[in-house]
Design a protein around this motif. Structure first.
Motif, short mmCIF file in Angstrom:
data_model
loop_
_atom_site.label_atom_id
_atom_site.label_comp_id
_atom_site.label_asym_id
_atom_site.label_seq_id
_atom_site.Cartn_x
_atom_site.Cartn_y
_atom_site.Cartn_z
N CYS A 165 0.84 -1.21 0.00
CA CYS A 165 0.00 0.00 0.00
C CYS A 165 0.87 1.26 0.00
CB CYS A 165 -0.93 -0.01 1.21
SG CYS A 165 -2.24 -1.26 1.14
N ASN A 166 1.94 1.24 0.77
CA ASN A 166 2.85 2.40 0.77
C ASN A 166 3.55 2.56 -0.58
OD1 ASN A 166 6.07 3.13 1.45
ND2 ASN A 166 4.54 4.53 2.31
N ALA A 167 3.91 1.45 -1.21
CA ALA A 167 4.52 1.53 -2.54
C ALA A 167 3.56 2.15 -3.55
CB ALA A 167 4.95 0.13 -2.99
N ILE A 168 2.26 1.81 -3.45
CA ILE A 168 1.27 2.40 -4.35
C ILE A 168 1.12 3.90 -4.07
CG2 ILE A 168 -1.17 2.36 -4.99
CD1 ILE A 168 -1.18 -0.62 -4.21
N ALA A 169 1.02 4.26 -2.80
CA ALA A 169 0.78 5.67 -2.45
C ALA A 169 2.00 6.55 -2.73
CB ALA A 169 0.39 5.78 -0.98
N ALA A 170 3.21 5.97 -2.70
CA ALA A 170 4.43 6.78 -2.79
C ALA A 170 5.08 6.74 -4.16
CB ALA A 170 5.43 6.29 -1.74
N HIS A 171 4.44 6.14 -5.18
CA HIS A 171 5.16 6.00 -6.44
C HIS A 171 5.29 7.32 -7.20
CE1 HIS A 171 1.09 5.62 -8.26
NE2 HIS A 171 1.68 5.97 -9.39
N HIS A 172 4.57 8.37 -6.77
CA HIS A 172 4.79 9.71 -7.30
C HIS A 172 5.36 10.64 -6.22
CE1 HIS A 172 3.38 9.05 -11.27
NE2 HIS A 172 2.13 8.84 -10.95
N GLN A 173 5.88 10.05 -5.14
CA GLN A 173 6.51 10.79 -4.04
C GLN A 173 5.54 11.78 -3.37
OE1 GLN A 173 10.07 12.52 -5.73
NE2 GLN A 173 11.23 10.63 -5.39
N GLU A 174 4.26 11.45 -3.40
CA GLU A 174 3.29 12.30 -2.71
C GLU A 174 3.25 11.99 -1.22
OE1 GLU A 174 0.28 12.74 -6.54
OE2 GLU A 174 0.05 11.09 -5.13
N VAL A 175 3.71 10.80 -0.84
CA VAL A 175 3.92 10.46 0.56
C VAL A 175 5.32 9.88 0.68
CG1 VAL A 175 1.47 10.01 0.97
CG2 VAL A 175 2.97 8.13 0.32
N GLU A 176 5.81 9.73 1.91
CA GLU A 176 7.17 9.25 2.12
C GLU A 176 7.26 7.75 1.87
OE1 GLU A 176 10.58 9.20 5.65
OE2 GLU A 176 8.59 10.10 5.98
N GLN A 177 8.31 7.33 1.21
CA GLN A 177 8.55 5.91 0.96
C GLN A 177 9.09 5.26 2.23
OE1 GLN A 177 11.21 6.03 -2.34
NE2 GLN A 177 9.63 6.42 -3.85
N GLU A 178 8.46 4.16 2.63
CA GLU A 178 8.80 3.51 3.90
C GLU A 178 9.57 2.21 3.72
OE1 GLU A 178 5.11 2.97 5.85
OE2 GLU A 178 4.73 5.13 6.16
N SER A 179 9.87 1.82 2.48
CA SER A 179 10.56 0.55 2.27
C SER A 179 11.34 0.61 0.97
CB SER A 179 9.56 -0.62 2.23
OG SER A 179 8.69 -0.47 1.13
N VAL A 180 12.25 -0.36 0.82
CA VAL A 180 13.00 -0.46 -0.43
C VAL A 180 12.07 -0.83 -1.58
CG1 VAL A 180 14.88 -1.70 -1.57
CG2 VAL A 180 15.06 -1.13 0.84
N GLU A 181 11.05 -1.63 -1.30
CA GLU A 181 10.11 -2.03 -2.36
C GLU A 181 9.37 -0.84 -2.94
OE1 GLU A 181 11.41 -5.37 -0.12
OE2 GLU A 181 10.43 -3.54 0.59
N ALA A 182 9.06 0.16 -2.11
CA ALA A 182 8.40 1.36 -2.63
C ALA A 182 9.30 2.09 -3.62
CB ALA A 182 8.02 2.29 -1.47
N THR A 183 10.58 2.18 -3.32
CA THR A 183 11.52 2.80 -4.25
C THR A 183 11.64 1.98 -5.53
OG1 THR A 183 12.75 3.63 -2.35
CG2 THR A 183 13.86 3.68 -4.48
N VAL A 184 11.65 0.66 -5.40
CA VAL A 184 11.73 -0.21 -6.57
C VAL A 184 10.52 0.02 -7.49
CG1 VAL A 184 11.59 -2.62 -7.32
CG2 VAL A 184 13.16 -1.97 -5.50
N VAL A 185 9.33 0.11 -6.91
CA VAL A 185 8.12 0.33 -7.71
C VAL A 185 8.19 1.69 -8.42
CG1 VAL A 185 5.62 0.70 -7.57
CG2 VAL A 185 6.67 -1.18 -6.31
N GLN A 186 8.66 2.72 -7.72
CA GLN A 186 8.77 4.04 -8.34
C GLN A 186 9.74 4.00 -9.53
OE1 GLN A 186 10.66 6.96 -5.96
NE2 GLN A 186 10.33 8.62 -7.41
N ILE A 187 10.89 3.34 -9.35
CA ILE A 187 11.87 3.25 -10.43
C ILE A 187 11.31 2.47 -11.61
CG2 ILE A 187 14.14 2.34 -11.04
CD1 ILE A 187 14.99 2.88 -8.14
#
Length: 509
Positions: free
Chosen positions: A389-411
């Motif tokens: 859920c955090n990876a979905i919410a943070a993929h445009h950096q509108e919220v803070e990324q809380e895990s490495v997986e969130a950064t992976v999804v954004q990239i």
């Protein structure tokens, strides 16, 4: 008479017997005593003989043991003398040490007295020095201490910033090189077609007469079609074409399919329109569910909730800058899984986050807010893990990324969207939207420069600190947001950041 004589004779005989027995007992006793005396004398004689023998043996043994006892006594006396000598030596050594210790203590007391005098003189000199320094510098001790502390802190901060810049530079150089290797490996391993796809909003007609039949008598057919589908039909001067207009891509697809079916059938009237639209809607639901299931299978993400599968299927008819969103999500999931495998992150969460990261676009025309936040809320309602859920919410950096997986999804999202041919937005439209954002920001007084970034999702405004204070900065951000909402049309949301910077500059000459 004879009986009397017998009695007398018997009595005399008895007396005689008693006397004889007594005499005989005395004789026996005397013999026994003599015998016992002789036996006792013999025992005493033997004992005396034995005693003489034992005494003689004891004297001989004592005479034999005397030299050994004397030798042992001499050794004991020697040992005792040696022990006494050692004790005397130890006592003398202790006396010497005690004397030396007393002398040292006396010396230390004298030294301590001298040191106390020196300390008193040093303190007096320090007090005089501080008084003189205060007089010369015009600063009190507290002020001078604060000035020194400030200087030391400034020097330490400057040194720390220098070290931080060096570390950041090294980390950036090394990180960029490693990132290039990882991304190159990932992009070599994925083989995906370009997903550029134009949104279909035009239905071709076989002839111009069909326009009249679609409109119907007094427009009843076109009204029935618009009411049944929720789509606006635009019939203009374009020859042999009808334009469909709707924010909901699924409704637009239902209208397109129904209109093509009606044109092929030739029977166009309100009853037939409602029946055809209902049938096409059912067919689209089946197609979307199958598309969602196939997408989950292609992306390698099993176990999703049926409602999530359905929403994923809706993305089949959704495009973003000409890129099909469903294909983009599948590609992002694959890229995310490969990236996670390369860097040691959770592959399953990265794939799931990549597949669901744009799920909010399936309903963003119905729900207020950015699609990333909408998608995260939907995913959390259907039991998706907080990391995804955090990876979905943070993929445009509108919220803070809380895990490495969130950064992976954004990239992975950025790679899929930025590949050549992935998106078909014209350069003129893109530049115009960025220019409009910048012009709105520059129209406010006190704005020095502004930059539209992240494909127009954020604008950063630099203001002159002497013209705008902190309170005015917050007010400026609200005013810019209000003007953007009034004048521009845009998907999702635009982040407005006002930056006010004050610098203190001096020169060492």
């Amino acid at each position: 008479m004879p009986e009397f004589v017998i009695v007398i004779v018997a009595a005399v005989a008895a007396i005689i017997g008693v006397v004889v027995g007594f005499v005989a007992r005395r004789v026996v006793a005397a013999n026994a005593v003599r015998h016992a005396e002789h036996y006792a004398q013999r025992i005493v004689a033997e004992a005396r003989a034995k005693q003489k023998e034992i005494v003689h043996e004891g004297k001989e043994e004592a005479i034999n043991m005397l030299p050994a006892a004397e030798e042992e006594a001499r050794e004991g006396r020697a040992t005792l003398q040696r022990t006494e000598r050692r004790l005397l030596d130890r006592e003398e050594a202790l006396d010497r040490k005690l004397t030396a210790h007393e002398e040292r203590e006396e010396s230390l007391r004298e030294r301590q007295s001298e040191l106390e005098g020196e300390i008193a003189r040093v303190r007096e000199l320090q007090a005089q020095q501080l008084t003189e320094l205060e007089r010369v510098s015009g600063l009190t001790v507290a002020e001078a201490r604060q000035s020194l502390i400030s200087q030391i802190v400034d020097e330490a901060q400057a040194e720390a910033q220098h070290r931080v810049r060096e570390i950041e530079r090294y980390a950036q150089e090394d990180g960029e090189e490693r990132a290039r290797r990882v991304l190159t490996t990932v992009m070599q391993r994925i083989a995906a077609d370009h997903t550029s796809e134009a949104t279909i909003t035009v239905v071709n007609l076989p002839n111009e007469e069909m326009k009249g039949r679609i409109i119907g008598r007094e427009g009843r057919n076109i009204r029935a079609l618009e009411q049944a589908t929720g789509v606006d039909l635009i019939i203009d001067d374009t020859p042999e074409a009808v334009v469909l207009s709707a924010f909901d891509p699924v409704r637009r697809e239902v209208a397109r399919m129904a209109l093509n079916t009606l044109i092929s059938d030739g029977r166009i009237h309100p009853g037939r329109i409602e029946e055809t639209v209902a049938k096409c809607r059912q067919e689209i639901e089946v197609v979307m569910r199958q598309a969602g299931e196939q997408a989950a299978y292609d992306a390698g993400v099993p176990g999703l909730h049926p409602e999530l599968i359905k929403l994923i299927g809706r993305l089949k008819y959704r495009t973003s800058y000409g890129q099909n969103v469903l294909n983009h999500c599948i590609e992002t999931a694959r890229l995310g899984g490969l990236l996670a495998a390369e860097i040691g992150a959770n592959v399953a969460d990265s794939k799931k986050g990549g597949l669901l990261h744009d799920i909010g676009k399936a309903v963003d025309h119905e729900v207020e807010g950015p699609h990333a936040a909408i998608g995260a809320d939907i995913a959390s309602r259907f039991g998706v893990s907080p990391v995804v859920c955090n990876a979905i919410a943070a993929h445009h950096q509108e919220v803070e990324q809380e895990s490495v997986e969130a950064t992976v999804v954004q990239i992975a999202d950025a790679i899929s969207a930025s590949r050549p041919g992935a998106r078909g937005e014209t350069l003129d439209n893109y530049v115009k939207r960025l220019d409009d954002l910048q012009q709105i920001a520059l129209s406010f007084p006190g704005v020095e420069r502004c930059f539209a970034i992240q494909a127009g999702r954020e604008i950063r405004i630099l203001v002159r600190p002497e013209d705008i204070d902190d309170v005015a900065s917050s007010r400026l951000a609200r005013d810019v947001v209000k003007k953007i909402e009034e004048q521009l049309q845009y998907p999702g949301q635009i982040k407005v950041t006002v930056i006010r910077e004050t610098r203190a500059v001096d020169y060492a000459r």
